[in-house]
Design a protein around this motif. Structure first.
Motif, PDB file in Angstrom:
ATOM      1  N   GLU A   1       0.831  -1.218   0.000  1.00  0.00           N
ATOM      2  CA  GLU A   1       0.000   0.000   0.000  1.00  0.00           C
ATOM      3  C   GLU A   1       0.860   1.261   0.000  1.00  0.00           C
ATOM      4  O   GLU A   1       0.582   2.209  -0.751  1.00  0.00           O
ATOM      5  N   THR A   2       1.909   1.305   0.800  1.00  0.00           N
ATOM      6  CA  THR A   2       2.753   2.510   0.847  1.00  0.00           C
ATOM      7  C   THR A   2       3.542   2.672  -0.453  1.00  0.00           C
ATOM      8  O   THR A   2       3.787   3.801  -0.899  1.00  0.00           O
ATOM      9  N   ALA A   3       3.917   1.566  -1.085  1.00  0.00           N
ATOM     10  CA  ALA A   3       4.588   1.660  -2.389  1.00  0.00           C
ATOM     11  C   ALA A   3       3.657   2.277  -3.425  1.00  0.00           C
ATOM     12  O   ALA A   3       4.098   3.053  -4.294  1.00  0.00           O
ATOM     13  N   ILE A   4       2.374   1.962  -3.336  1.00  0.00           N
ATOM     14  CA  ILE A   4       1.410   2.516  -4.298  1.00  0.00           C
ATOM     15  C   ILE A   4       1.132   3.991  -4.005  1.00  0.00           C
ATOM     16  O   ILE A   4       0.902   4.775  -4.930  1.00  0.00           O
ATOM     17  N   TRP A   5       1.181   4.411  -2.744  1.00  0.00           N
ATOM     18  CA  TRP A   5       1.117   5.848  -2.438  1.00  0.00           C
ATOM     19  C   TRP A   5       2.293   6.570  -3.107  1.00  0.00           C
ATOM     20  O   TRP A   5       2.136   7.630  -3.724  1.00  0.00           O
ATOM     21  N   ASP A   6       3.485   6.002  -2.956  1.00  0.00           N
ATOM     22  CA  ASP A   6       4.675   6.584  -3.587  1.00  0.00           C
ATOM     23  C   ASP A   6       4.496   6.640  -5.101  1.00  0.00           C
ATOM     24  O   ASP A   6       4.806   7.653  -5.750  1.00  0.00           O
ATOM     25  N   LEU A   7       3.939   5.577  -5.663  1.00  0.00           N
ATOM     26  CA  LEU A   7       3.716   5.501  -7.102  1.00  0.00           C
ATOM     27  C   LEU A   7       2.738   6.570  -7.581  1.00  0.00           C
ATOM     28  O   LEU A   7       2.984   7.258  -8.586  1.00  0.00           O
ATOM     29  N   PHE A   8       1.622   6.754  -6.873  1.00  0.00           N
ATOM     30  CA  PHE A   8       0.642   7.779  -7.272  1.00  0.00           C
ATOM     31  C   PHE A   8       1.250   9.182  -7.212  1.00  0.00           C
ATOM     32  O   PHE A   8       0.993  10.014  -8.088  1.00  0.00           O
ATOM     33  N   ALA A   9       2.028   9.452  -6.167  1.00  0.00           N
ATOM     34  CA  ALA A   9       2.661  10.772  -6.072  1.00  0.00           C
ATOM     35  C   ALA A   9       3.593  11.000  -7.261  1.00  0.00           C
ATOM     36  O   ALA A   9       3.615  12.090  -7.853  1.00  0.00           O
ATOM     37  N   LYS A  10       4.339   9.966  -7.627  1.00  0.00           N
ATOM     38  CA  LYS A  10       5.271  10.103  -8.749  1.00  0.00           C
ATOM     39  C   LYS A  10       4.531  10.265 -10.076  1.00  0.00           C
ATOM     40  O   LYS A  10       4.944  11.054 -10.924  1.00  0.00           O
ATOM     41  N   VAL A  11       3.467   9.514 -10.275  1.00  0.00           N
ATOM     42  CA  VAL A  11       2.664   9.643 -11.501  1.00  0.00           C
ATOM     43  C   VAL A  11       2.128  11.063 -11.639  1.00  0.00           C
ATOM     44  O   VAL A  11       2.023  11.605 -12.744  1.00  0.00           O
ATOM     45  N   ASN A  12       1.815  11.688 -10.489  1.00  0.00           N
ATOM     46  CA  ASN A  12       1.298  13.056 -10.499  1.00  0.00           C
ATOM     47  C   ASN A  12       2.408  14.105 -10.391  1.00  0.00           C
ATOM     48  O   ASN A  12       2.123  15.295 -10.263  1.00  0.00           O
TER      49      ASN A  12
ATOM     50  N   LEU B   1       5.416  13.241  -2.028  1.00  0.00           N
ATOM     51  CA  LEU B   1       4.321  12.622  -1.290  1.00  0.00           C
ATOM     52  C   LEU B   1       3.706  13.617  -0.313  1.00  0.00           C
ATOM     53  O   LEU B   1       2.496  13.587  -0.066  1.00  0.00           O
ATOM     54  N   SER B   2       4.515  14.522   0.234  1.00  0.00           N
ATOM     55  CA  SER B   2       3.984  15.579   1.106  1.00  0.00           C
ATOM     56  C   SER B   2       2.922  16.383   0.381  1.00  0.00           C
ATOM     57  O   SER B   2       1.819  16.603   0.901  1.00  0.00           O
ATOM     58  N   GLU B   3       3.240  16.830  -0.829  1.00  0.00           N
ATOM     59  CA  GLU B   3       2.291  17.615  -1.613  1.00  0.00           C
ATOM     60  C   GLU B   3       1.070  16.786  -1.972  1.00  0.00           C
ATOM     61  O   GLU B   3      -0.062  17.283  -1.931  1.00  0.00           O
ATOM     62  N   TYR B   4       1.292  15.538  -2.336  1.00  0.00           N
ATOM     63  CA  TYR B   4       0.187  14.682  -2.769  1.00  0.00           C
ATOM     64  C   TYR B   4      -0.804  14.465  -1.625  1.00  0.00           C
ATOM     65  O   TYR B   4      -2.019  14.485  -1.831  1.00  0.00           O
TER      66      TYR B   4
ATOM     67  N   GLU C   1      11.701  15.812  -3.117  1.00  0.00           N
ATOM     68  CA  GLU C   1      11.686  15.195  -4.436  1.00  0.00           C
ATOM     69  C   GLU C   1      10.364  14.445  -4.634  1.00  0.00           C
ATOM     70  O   GLU C   1       9.604  14.220  -3.695  1.00  0.00           O
ATOM     71  N   VAL C   2      10.107  14.009  -5.866  1.00  0.00           N
ATOM     72  CA  VAL C   2       8.835  13.339  -6.146  1.00  0.00           C
ATOM     73  C   VAL C   2       8.700  12.057  -5.325  1.00  0.00           C
ATOM     74  O   VAL C   2       9.691  11.404  -4.987  1.00  0.00           O
ATOM     75  N   GLY C   3       7.457  11.717  -5.012  1.00  0.00           N
ATOM     76  CA  GLY C   3       7.196  10.522  -4.209  1.00  0.00           C
ATOM     77  C   GLY C   3       7.789  10.651  -2.825  1.00  0.00           C
ATOM     78  O   GLY C   3       7.748  11.726  -2.216  1.00  0.00           O
TER      79      GLY C   3
END
Length: 635
Positions: free
Chosen positions: A377-388, A392-395, A617-619
């Motif tokens: 689940e946390t890897a997918i949070w990182d993934l969504f932030a990077k896709v956007n 992750l803070s901003e996301y 940085e992203v994610g």
């Protein structure tokens, strides 16, 4: 607010975000007795022009006494006039419940203007004449009741309908705002809306080409069986996108606003995700110094870094933090590896993901095993932030600042050794120290540190090393002005902790037995503790952690972020979450050189005057080191 006059009455149109040129436009249509304020939760998302319209007879729109103004086709024509006068061309249209009827009617008559139609808990129309007749009769009776009893009585009856039963779990503040808004409506215009805007007068859109013409996403709560079934029928017959949000009811946007926004965002921005590959790097990390608790002593820590790759080739990182033996909680590393492969990965393989919050829903058939779930689940949070292309803070919506951090110290061989270690960390700038304790290595150790550091914030962690029969010993902790004692009694106990908290002044903090938001609610309600140690992996990931933080904030419950001997991947995630405003004490967020001889990431986190800062940085903001450790494929 803009008031726009049309052939069928005047409409109040509210920009929920500051208007921007060349931005996408989302128009929101509320439900029966609602207003544009239904969608206030979208205000913070300013990348679009978001417009909430008070429907005829609602809110600040005209309180027309003319029944024709409430006919769905006429309201649809009025909306077209509104959009022309507002110079809106391509719009994304969201309709909730009653607003969903109007949204379908409008999209059917003006399909070229709607880029995407979002329907939340909205009926698609009745098929049989008998159904329509029964519904007309029912709506007429409700309208008479409304006019006879007035808004206050009617709304109280309405809120107690089974349709809204799931809202009893929402905070009182949210519900009061919803109920107050409804009670302020005009009973005469609500009656007209109820009768003339009825689903009985709506086209059966399943028998039209609407859903073949206009791209549509249907959103419903799993507890709302009627509308979940409507959505499933739409998917089966018309291939409409269907998203079911688990454990919420008819009003999904009220019960799960962040998840609801994620769905809108994924569809409007084209940011849905499918998983292509999952693999893990199996590390065996050497600790700088042995870490001893009441459970035992560690000199090395095995940890798996999961890499989840989307079909677009973007990767997200998560860490599996369960221990090799079931002494902290029942999960073990070997069992979790097996469970992830056989049970969790099949639940997300091939799924279209609209939100990282969706992962918790998908994993819900598997009971417990929170650390295994958290790794993915946390890897997918990182993934969504990077896709956007966001940190992750901003996301998540957090402000990334330097934060005060604390350190957790294992049990030492004697008081002098402990004092020397504490002194070293105080000199490094740590302002909060947590001491692991066990029977025989408790009071004298605490006394020694308190004598030398009278103002230092000290916590102790018992890791379930005591029994209620030790109450006389535990009472002596009150002499040392401790910030708290963590998990003194059983790892799954709530009741005995509540008895102990009545007898000691030192605040009790719960750790091992906090696996979910429901555990926090239970502990809080029976006063098992005064504080919560939140560990992301122990509650199954970020989705549950964020909900726990909001509950703690709403209920003034002390909460702080605990550590699990994370590598740099988990530490970076913790530093990001530690910026949440609900936290009341510094967390266990030591510098990179605190635990491991060599970390798994290229970056390092260092202490600056007792503070640390997450990556921008992203994610989660880290890069994995090249390694020759064993790699295991999961998908």
């Amino acid at each position: 607010m803009l008031t726009i006059k049309t052939k069928f009455g005047s409409y109040a149109c509210h920009y929920l975000t500051k208007p921007k040129k060349n931005a996408k436009t989302l128009v929101c249509l509320h439900g029966f007795m609602g207003t544009h304020a239904t969608f206030d939760f979208l205000k913070e998302h300013s990348q679009w022009n978001i417009i909430g319209i008070d429907l005829m007879g609602h809110g600040e729109s005209e309180l027309s006494n003319n029944s024709v103004d409430y006919v769905l086709t006429n309201m649809s024509e009025a909306l077209e006039e509104v959009f022309i006068k507002m110079a809106l061309t391509d719009i994304y249209l969201l309709g909730y419940s009653f607003g969903g009827r109007l949204a379908q009617t409008y999209a059917y008559h003006y399909p070229n203007r709607v880029k995407h139609l979002f329907l939340e808990s909205a009926g698609t129309g009745l098929k049989e004449e008998e159904e329509k007749t029964l519904r007309k009769e029912s709506d007429q009776k409700l309208a008479q009741k409304l006019k006879h009893e007035g808004m206050v009585s009617f709304v109280e009856m309405w809120q107690n309908l089974p349709l809204f039963a799931s809202q009893k779990l929402i905070s009182d503040k949210k519900i009061m705002a919803e109920v107050t808004c409804k009670k302020q409506q005009n009973s005469e215009t609500m009656a007209l809306s109820l009768v003339h805007g009825s689903v009985a007068h709506q086209l059966n859109f399943l028998e039209t080409d609407l859903f073949n013409t206009v791209p549509t996403t249907f959103i419903a709560g799993s507890l709302d069986e009627k509308y979940t079934q409507i959505g499933q029928t739409l998917t089966d017959l018309k291939q409409v996108n269907l998203v079911i949000i688990k454990n919420v009811g008819h009003c999904a946007h009220l019960e799960a606003p962040e998840y609801f926004f994620d769905i809108l965002h994924a569809m409007i921005e084209g940011k849905t995700i499918q998983i292509q590959n999952i693999e893990a790097y199996e590390h065996d990390l050497e600790l700088v110094t042995p870490f001893k608790t009441s459970y035992g002593e560690l000199t090395r820590k095995k940890t798996d870094i999961f890499v989840v790759t989307s079909t677009g080739g973007i990767q997200g990182y998560g860490e599996l933090l369960s221990f090799e033996t079931p002494d902290y909680i029942e999960e073990t590393l070997s069992n979790d590896r097996h469970l992830i492969k056989t049970d969790l990965v099949p639940l997300i393989a091939g799924q279209v993901l609209y939100s990282p919050r969706q992962v918790r829903d998908l994993f819900s058939p598997v009971k417990g095993n929170q650390m295994a779930k958290s790794a993915i689940e946390t890897a997918i949070w990182d993934l969504f932030a990077k896709v956007n292309e966001l940190s992750l803070s901003e996301y998540i919506g957090l402000i990334n600042e330097e934060i005060t951090v604390g350190v957790s110290l294992g049990i030492q061989k004697d008081e002098e050794t402990l004092l020397n270690i504490v002194t070293d960390y105080v000199n490094q700038g740590y302002s909060r120290i947590k001491l692991k304790i066990s029977k025989g290595k408790d009071l004298s150790y605490i006394k020694k540190i308190r004598e030398v550091y009278p103002d230092l914030t000290i916590m102790v962690d018992a890791n379930s090393g005591y029994h209620l029969s030790d109450i006389d010993l535990l009472k002596q902790l009150d002499n040392y002005r401790l910030a708290m004692i963590e998990q003194p009694l059983g790892a799954s106990d709530f009741y005995e902790h509540s008895l102990l908290q009545k007898e000691i002044n030192t605040p009790i903090c719960l750790d091992e037995n906090i696996r979910s938001l429901n555990d926090v609610k239970l502990a809080h309600s029976i006063r098992s503790c005064q504080s919560i140690n939140l560990k992301i992996p122990r509650v199954g990931g970020l989705t549950e952690a964020l909900e726990i933080l909001e509950y703690a904030k709403d209920n003034q419950l002390s909460i702080w972020l605990g550590g699990m001997l994370e590598s740099g991947v988990g530490r970076s995630l913790n530093l990001i979450l530690a910026n949440h405003s609900a936290f009341t004490l510094p967390g266990d967020l030591s510098a990179s050189d605190r635990y491991y001889v060599e970390d798994v990431i290229t970056q390092s986190f260092s202490l600056n005057n007792g503070k640390m800062k997450a990556s921008n940085e992203v994610g989660i903001g880290v890069c994995l080191k090249e390694t020759r450790v064993k790699k295991k494929k999961y998908l």
